[in-house]
Design an enzyme around this catalytic site. Structure first.
Site, PDB file in Angstrom:
ATOM      1  N   GLU A 204      -4.045   8.210   7.514  1.00  0.00           N
ATOM      2  CA  GLU A 204      -5.108   7.418   6.905  1.00  0.00           C
ATOM      3  C   GLU A 204      -5.494   6.260   7.821  1.00  0.00           C
ATOM      4  O   GLU A 204      -6.679   5.978   8.027  1.00  0.00           O
ATOM      5  CB  GLU A 204      -4.643   6.881   5.554  1.00  0.00           C
ATOM      6  CG  GLU A 204      -5.676   6.058   4.801  1.00  0.00           C
ATOM      7  CD  GLU A 204      -5.138   5.520   3.488  1.00  0.00           C
ATOM      8  OE1 GLU A 204      -5.786   4.623   2.926  1.00  0.00           O
ATOM      9  OE2 GLU A 204      -4.070   5.979   3.033  1.00  0.00           O
TER      10      GLU A 204
ATOM     11  N   GLU B 210       2.112   1.809  -3.441  1.00  0.00           N
ATOM     12  CA  GLU B 210       1.029   2.331  -4.292  1.00  0.00           C
ATOM     13  C   GLU B 210       0.962   3.852  -4.192  1.00  0.00           C
ATOM     14  O   GLU B 210       0.842   4.553  -5.205  1.00  0.00           O
ATOM     15  CB  GLU B 210      -0.296   1.707  -3.878  1.00  0.00           C
ATOM     16  CG  GLU B 210      -1.503   2.243  -4.629  1.00  0.00           C
ATOM     17  CD  GLU B 210      -2.720   2.431  -3.737  1.00  0.00           C
ATOM     18  OE1 GLU B 210      -3.290   3.548  -3.735  1.00  0.00           O
ATOM     19  OE2 GLU B 210      -3.090   1.466  -3.041  1.00  0.00           O
ATOM     20  N   HIS B 211       1.039   4.392  -2.978  1.00  0.00           N
ATOM     21  CA  HIS B 211       1.044   5.849  -2.802  1.00  0.00           C
ATOM     22  C   HIS B 211       2.244   6.482  -3.512  1.00  0.00           C
ATOM     23  O   HIS B 211       2.110   7.506  -4.191  1.00  0.00           O
ATOM     24  CB  HIS B 211       1.094   6.183  -1.311  1.00  0.00           C
ATOM     25  CG  HIS B 211      -0.237   6.156  -0.638  1.00  0.00           C
ATOM     26  ND1 HIS B 211      -0.753   7.255   0.024  1.00  0.00           N
ATOM     27  CD2 HIS B 211      -1.158   5.174  -0.515  1.00  0.00           C
ATOM     28  CE1 HIS B 211      -1.947   6.932   0.536  1.00  0.00           C
ATOM     29  NE2 HIS B 211      -2.203   5.676   0.225  1.00  0.00           N
TER      30      HIS B 211
ATOM     31  N   HIS C 146       0.824  -1.206   0.000  1.00  0.00           N
ATOM     32  CA  HIS C 146       0.000   0.000   0.000  1.00  0.00           C
ATOM     33  C   HIS C 146       0.860   1.258   0.000  1.00  0.00           C
ATOM     34  O   HIS C 146       0.552   2.238  -0.685  1.00  0.00           O
ATOM     35  CB  HIS C 146      -0.917  -0.038   1.225  1.00  0.00           C
ATOM     36  CG  HIS C 146      -1.741   1.190   1.402  1.00  0.00           C
ATOM     37  ND1 HIS C 146      -1.606   2.030   2.477  1.00  0.00           N
ATOM     38  CD2 HIS C 146      -2.726   1.721   0.631  1.00  0.00           C
ATOM     39  CE1 HIS C 146      -2.462   3.020   2.366  1.00  0.00           C
ATOM     40  NE2 HIS C 146      -3.153   2.860   1.259  1.00  0.00           N
TER      41      HIS C 146
END
Length: 453
Positions: A161, A84-85, A81
């Protein structure tokens, strides 16, 4: 950019593919594919899929990598993840933040998501801008920078987040603890977003190695849906992705689950909770083990927990015990998965009363089996509810991409309506008896801090 639990997308995968097929398919009629997708392959290993949809001059362009949160090294949860950012932070040819800005200037939109089994990036643009986004996506496949000055600020974004979507949401914390308690050894038990202390510890070198190992054309699937032809997409893919150095498919090596022996319970208390939530998870086979069993479990989940006609609704909601019920099966995955039952009791209903009523229902299903009329209704509803999926520009690209990313064949999606229409009550009952084993289950309760479960 987000993390997505594989159940969120994959549990609904066959339904998304079912479209508007009739529930009764004549035995003599030749089955027709849902999307009519065509495939090609580049010399460097990239798999391409084209789904023609010529209602408007637009396209959905997706790149799926066969890597997700379950493929991370131990101690580095959240790395898929995190990467991905960082894929949006630039290459030598595209500056930080410019990827999305360029897409937006062309009137398009883009985003990405991470699951346990894959990571996907997508754009929706006018058909004549397809080569532009293909070139940009190929560029960051090969040339991602991962500048140290971008990594730490993005790490803080991800930690925030996690705070907002997990720590500040009792039900998200409950789901996270359920998965960690259910999977004894498999990395499906790790949160896709990562544990906080491990997110803080992910080094740049590990991110670079992760990208270098997994983000090659041999480990990727290109899916284009819209106003295109296979010939044009293949030609543009050769011009853009074909320039990326060849790579091979990455073999997934994951710890597997031991047998689930013994009933387990989880109770999570939280002062922010006003009404309890119930969940029960059972180990379940994935579609790789048996497509027939997987289809039967998909029908079983709908029959048990989807809408006012479902068995759980009648036993728990109509009797005043529950405010809501649902069931889910996530068999479209790389490794064996789970079958889940969920409910929220009405105010004032004791948790043990709701749980007892559910146990009675499951006991009747296992002892008496399900009825052909119930299965026929479930099949009709599954297909009817998915009738609009074909009108979605992203529907086919997401459904087929997700299936191929977990190594299910294209026919698994294309001929799903034909298979689901052939599911019988006998098959559903057999699947229920094999999976709904209380002695292998995890029962979880999220309750107010002062409550007892």
């Amino acid at each position: 950019m987000t993390e997505i639990d594989r159940r969120t997308l994959l549990a609904g995968l066959p339904a998304a593919a079912a479209l508007a097929a009739a529930p009764a398919i004549a035995a003599t009629a030749a089955p027709k594919p849902v999307y009519g997708a065509e495939t090609f392959r580049l010399a460097n290993g990239l798999t391409g899929v084209v789904i023609p949809m010529r209602r408007a001059p637009v396209v959905a362009h997706m790149v799926w990598y066969r890597v997700g949160g379950a493929d991370e090294p131990p101690g580095l949860s959240g790395m898929a993840h995190f990467l991905e950012h960082l894929m949006f932070k630039g290459t030598p040819n595209i500056g930080p933040g410019q990827f999305s800005r360029r897409v937006a200037r062309e009137g398009g939109r883009d985003n990405a998501f991470t699951g346990h089994d894959y990571t996907a990036y997508f754009q929706q643009v006018a058909a004549d801008r397809l080569e532009l986004v293909m070139g940009m996506e190929a560029d960051r496949m090969a040339n991602i920078l991962l500048d140290p000055k971008d990594i730490e600020p993005e790490r803080q974004v991800i930690l925030e987040e996690r705070l907002q979507i997990v720590e500040n949401n009792p039900r998200s914390r409950f789901r996270e603890r359920l998965a960690a308690s259910f999977y004894l050894n498999h990395p499906y038990g790790r949160p896709i977003i990562g544990w906080e202390h491990e997110i803080r510890a992910i080094p740049r070198e590990a991110l670079l190695d992760f990208h270098r190992r997994h983000y090659g054309p041999g480990n990727a699937i290109l899916v284009v849906q819209g106003d295109v032809t296979t010939e044009r997409v293949a030609r543009l893919a050769e011009r853009t992705y074909g320039a990326v150095p060849a790579s091979t498919r990455v073999e997934r090596r994951r710890p597997q689950e031991p047998p689930h022996d013994g009933e387990r319970r989880l109770i999570l208390r939280d002062a922010r909770v006003r009404e309890p939530s119930f969940a029960r998870l059972y180990p379940a086979p994935h579609a790789h083990a048996s497509v027939e069993t997987s289809d039967a479990l998909e029908v079983l989940s709908h029959l048990l927990g989807s809408g006012p006609a479902s068995l759980m609704w009648k036993a728990l909601v109509d009797t005043g015990l529950a405010a809501s019920v649902s069931a889910a099966y996530g068999g479209d995955s790389v490794d064996p998965s789970e079958f889940g039952l969920y409910a929220s009791p009405r105010p004032g209903v004791a948790p043990e009363k709701l749980e007892g009523a559910l146990d009675d229902l499951i006991g009747r299903v296992l002892q008496e089996g399900v009825l052909e009329a119930e299965v026929a209704r479930a099949v009709r509803e599954i297909i009817a509810q998915s009738a609009f999926a074909r009108d979605s520009l992203m529907g086919g690209a997401r459904t087929i991409g997700a299936a191929l990313a977990v190594d299910l064949p294209l026919d698994y999606v294309e001929y799903w309506p034909t298979r689901i229409a052939q599911v019988t009550a006998e098959r559903v009952t057999e699947a229920a008896r094999a999976v709904l084993r209380r002695d292998a289950s995890l029962t979880g309760w999220l309750v107010p801090a002062e409550a007892r479960a």
